[in-house]
Design a protein around this motif. Structure first.
Motif, mmCIF file in Angstrom:
data_model
loop_
_atom_site.group_PDB
_atom_site.id
_atom_site.type_symbol
_atom_site.label_atom_id
_atom_site.label_comp_id
_atom_site.label_asym_id
_atom_site.label_seq_id
_atom_site.Cartn_x
_atom_site.Cartn_y
_atom_site.Cartn_z
ATOM 1 N N GLU A 45 0.909 -1.234 0.134
ATOM 2 C CA GLU A 45 0.030 0.064 0.060
ATOM 3 C C GLU A 45 0.957 1.109 0.145
ATOM 4 O O GLU A 45 0.601 2.086 -0.635
ATOM 5 C CB GLU A 45 -0.803 0.058 1.146
ATOM 6 N N ASP A 46 2.019 1.287 0.793
ATOM 7 C CA ASP A 46 2.778 2.538 0.983
ATOM 8 C C ASP A 46 3.551 2.596 -0.616
ATOM 9 O O ASP A 46 3.647 3.576 -1.110
ATOM 10 C CB ASP A 46 3.999 2.358 1.840
ATOM 11 N N LEU A 47 4.040 1.454 -1.164
ATOM 12 C CA LEU A 47 4.587 1.568 -2.456
ATOM 13 C C LEU A 47 3.261 2.191 -3.640
ATOM 14 O O LEU A 47 3.896 2.772 -4.195
ATOM 15 C CB LEU A 47 5.061 0.166 -2.841
ATOM 16 N N LYS A 48 2.277 1.525 -3.294
ATOM 17 C CA LYS A 48 1.314 2.096 -4.299
ATOM 18 C C LYS A 48 1.203 3.591 -4.265
ATOM 19 O O LYS A 48 1.243 4.442 -5.276
ATOM 20 C CB LYS A 48 0.210 1.366 -4.162
ATOM 21 N N ALA A 49 0.985 4.022 -2.949
ATOM 22 C CA ALA A 49 0.796 5.584 -2.569
ATOM 23 C C ALA A 49 1.994 6.234 -3.111
ATOM 24 O O ALA A 49 1.841 7.418 -3.717
ATOM 25 C CB ALA A 49 0.379 5.753 -1.269
ATOM 26 N N ARG A 50 3.253 5.802 -2.774
ATOM 27 C CA ARG A 50 4.520 6.555 -3.319
ATOM 28 C C ARG A 50 4.508 6.534 -4.679
ATOM 29 O O ARG A 50 4.772 7.685 -5.242
ATOM 30 C CB ARG A 50 5.513 6.095 -2.743
ATOM 31 N N LEU A 51 4.449 5.562 -5.562
ATOM 32 C CA LEU A 51 4.518 5.370 -6.946
ATOM 33 C C LEU A 51 3.221 6.320 -7.610
ATOM 34 O O LEU A 51 3.385 6.955 -8.696
ATOM 35 C CB LEU A 51 4.423 3.992 -7.379
ATOM 36 N N SER A 52 2.120 6.355 -7.029
ATOM 37 C CA SER A 52 1.082 7.192 -7.394
ATOM 38 C C SER A 52 1.211 8.665 -7.395
ATOM 39 O O SER A 52 1.300 9.515 -8.226
ATOM 40 C CB SER A 52 -0.385 6.866 -6.725
ATOM 41 N N ALA A 53 2.132 9.121 -6.240
ATOM 42 C CA ALA A 53 2.631 10.404 -5.922
ATOM 43 C C ALA A 53 3.732 10.825 -6.946
ATOM 44 O O ALA A 53 3.534 11.705 -7.670
ATOM 45 C CB ALA A 53 2.958 10.636 -4.555
ATOM 46 N N LEU A 54 4.608 9.776 -7.281
ATOM 47 C CA LEU A 54 5.600 10.115 -8.262
ATOM 48 C C LEU A 54 5.108 10.122 -9.532
ATOM 49 O O LEU A 54 5.568 11.150 -10.265
ATOM 50 C CB LEU A 54 6.740 8.813 -8.003
ATOM 51 N N LYS A 55 3.932 9.439 -9.669
ATOM 52 C CA LYS A 55 3.481 9.417 -11.187
ATOM 53 C C LYS A 55 2.631 10.732 -11.300
ATOM 54 O O LYS A 55 2.870 11.321 -12.426
ATOM 55 C CB LYS A 55 2.343 8.347 -11.200
ATOM 56 N N ASP A 56 2.200 11.361 -10.416
ATOM 57 C CA ASP A 56 1.550 12.673 -10.524
ATOM 58 C C ASP A 56 2.565 13.830 -10.612
ATOM 59 O O ASP A 56 2.040 14.691 -11.533
ATOM 60 C CB ASP A 56 0.749 12.973 -9.166
ATOM 61 N N ARG A 57 3.867 13.488 -10.008
ATOM 62 C CA ARG A 57 4.895 14.571 -10.299
ATOM 63 C C ARG A 57 5.300 14.626 -11.547
ATOM 64 O O ARG A 57 5.971 15.247 -12.067
ATOM 65 C CB ARG A 57 5.900 14.465 -9.295
ATOM 66 N N GLN A 58 5.021 13.185 -12.135
ATOM 67 C CA GLN A 58 5.995 13.084 -13.720
ATOM 68 C C GLN A 58 5.092 12.353 -14.476
ATOM 69 O O GLN A 58 4.532 11.661 -14.337
ATOM 70 C CB GLN A 58 7.098 12.357 -13.359
ATOM 71 N N LYS A 59 4.983 13.055 -15.884
ATOM 72 C CA LYS A 59 4.250 12.302 -16.759
ATOM 73 C C LYS A 59 5.235 11.154 -17.343
ATOM 74 O O LYS A 59 6.378 11.221 -17.410
ATOM 75 C CB LYS A 59 3.986 13.057 -17.964
ATOM 76 N N GLY A 60 4.559 10.001 -17.431
ATOM 77 C CA GLY A 60 5.307 8.793 -17.975
ATOM 78 C C GLY A 60 6.172 8.098 -17.071
ATOM 79 O O GLY A 60 7.224 7.648 -17.475
ATOM 80 N N ALA A 61 6.074 7.856 -15.903
ATOM 81 C CA ALA A 61 6.658 7.297 -14.975
ATOM 82 C C ALA A 61 6.398 5.774 -15.159
ATOM 83 O O ALA A 61 5.710 5.088 -14.472
ATOM 84 C CB ALA A 61 6.505 7.703 -13.603
ATOM 85 N N ASP A 62 7.156 5.272 -15.935
ATOM 86 C CA ASP A 62 7.097 3.732 -16.741
ATOM 87 C C ASP A 62 7.248 2.811 -15.309
ATOM 88 O O ASP A 62 6.418 1.927 -15.233
ATOM 89 C CB ASP A 62 8.166 3.408 -17.474
#
Length: 190
Positions: A45-62
């Motif tokens: 869940e933490d990983l999902k939240a952090r990756l979602s936040a990273l995705k929001d900050r950057q377009k195309g966070a593969d």
């Protein structure tokens, strides 16, 4: 006759105690497995939240999209079945193992951070070229927004160890004469 009855009673009592002890041991083992599963799910869940936040900050966070896609695909396929938790746990373990050992995955995360955060990892590596690889990973995972629990799991270290290393990195940055020190410190505070 009395001795035989006593012997049979002793054997029965031994068997009852054995089965009772075995049941207690199995319950303890099941409880430990549940605690481990809960810990892994918390990390997911933490990983999902952090990756979602990273995705929001950057377009195309593969890297983040791939991880989330894998988790959600497993959830979708096995939702409502008895296999949901084991399949999702297996996928989370796969992701954790990937971040632990797959250098390509780590390089993608580093590249993603460099692209989205003004070359933060390149600047950090240039500012401190003699650090251990583990220090670079702790910095990278922290900048990516992973919690100390997630970082300690990924590095297979205890939380106090991660806290200590992160504290040392901060102090090293603060005492540095590098012109990027304020930028690099600010990245840790996000």
């Amino acid at each position: 006759m009395g001795a035989l009855a006593l012997l049979i009673t002793a054997i029965l009592a031994t068997l009852v105690l054995y089965f009772w002890a075995r049941k207690a041991q199995l319950e303890k083992q099941l409880l430990q497995e549940r605690e481990e599963n809960d810990r892994i799910m918390s990390i997911a869940e933490d990983l999902k939240a952090r990756l979602s936040a990273l995705k929001d900050r950057q377009k195309g966070a593969d890297i983040g999209l791939d991880m989330l896609d894998r988790l959600f695909e497993q959830y979708y396929v096995y939702e409502g079945t008895d296999n949901l938790q084991p399949k999702v746990l297996k996928e989370v373990r796969s992701l954790v193992d990937g971040l632990r050992s797959d250098t390509r995955l780590r390089q993608n995360l580093e590249k993603s951070l460099n692209d989205s955060r003004d070359q933060v990892m390149k600047r950090f590596r240039a500012a401190f070229p003699t650090l251990k690889e583990e220090d670079y990973l702790i910095y990278m995972f922290t900048v990516a927004g992973f919690s100390s629990t997630t970082i300690s799991t990924l590095l297979e270290k205890d939380k106090p160890y991660v806290y200590n290393r992160l504290y040392r990195l901060r102090e090293r940055l603060k005492s540095s004469e590098n012109p990027d020190k304020d930028f690099l410190l600010a990245q840790l505070e996000r």
